[in-house]
Design an enzyme around this catalytic site. Structure first.
Site, short mmCIF file in Angstrom:
data_model
loop_
_atom_site.label_atom_id
_atom_site.label_comp_id
_atom_site.label_asym_id
_atom_site.label_seq_id
_atom_site.Cartn_x
_atom_site.Cartn_y
_atom_site.Cartn_z
N ARG A 114 1.12 -1.00 0.26
CA ARG A 114 -0.48 0.27 -0.17
C ARG A 114 0.67 1.28 0.23
NH1 ARG A 114 -1.93 3.66 3.50
NH2 ARG A 114 -4.13 4.00 3.51
N VAL A 115 0.36 2.18 -0.59
CA VAL A 115 1.62 3.44 -0.23
C VAL A 115 0.03 4.34 -0.61
CG1 VAL A 115 2.85 2.83 -2.25
CG2 VAL A 115 0.79 3.82 -2.61
N SER A 116 0.19 6.31 0.40
CA SER A 116 -0.84 6.80 0.20
C SER A 116 -1.65 7.74 -0.50
CB SER A 116 0.28 7.96 1.51
OG SER A 116 0.44 7.37 2.38
N SER A 117 0.17 8.37 -1.58
CA SER A 117 -0.82 8.58 -2.91
C SER A 117 -0.31 8.02 -4.29
CB SER A 117 0.00 10.24 -2.40
OG SER A 117 0.89 9.86 -2.68
N GLN B 140 3.41 7.56 -5.42
CA GLN B 140 4.36 6.88 -4.68
C GLN B 140 4.64 5.74 -5.34
OE1 GLN B 140 3.03 7.56 -0.48
NE2 GLN B 140 4.57 8.18 0.06
#
Length: 87
Positions: free
Chosen positions: A69-72, A75
């Site tokens: 998972r990444v935040s944005s 990324q």
């Protein structure tokens, strides 16, 4: 059945399960163990494979799930690197 010197004693089985010897005797009486033999001295011996199967009943059926998972959106390349490490 395995050779007698490769089998486990009742004390070893009790220690593996973290119970007292009397509990293992009760389990034998109730049929919890299928592969128990008696020595010439009438002592119980247990198949280590059966004990292992009882201690780890789902060891062959284990499912592993990986999560990356990444935040944005920026990324996204990090997400690709994470996914590669998980495989």
């Amino acid at each position: 059945m395995k050779e007698i010197h490769n089998l486990m004693t009742i004390g070893e089985v009790a220690g593996s399960f973290g119970v007292c010897v009397a509990t293992v005797r009760r389990w034998c009486k109730n049929g919890k163990f299928a592969r128990v033999i008696r020595t010439m001295g009438n002592q119980r011996r247990f198949d280590p494979d059966e004990v292992h199967e009882m201690l780890h009943p789902n060891s062959d059926k284990r499912i592993v799930v990986g999560y990356a998972r990444v935040s944005s959106y920026d990324q996204r390349s990090d997400l690709t690197a994470q996914a590669e490490r998980l495989c």
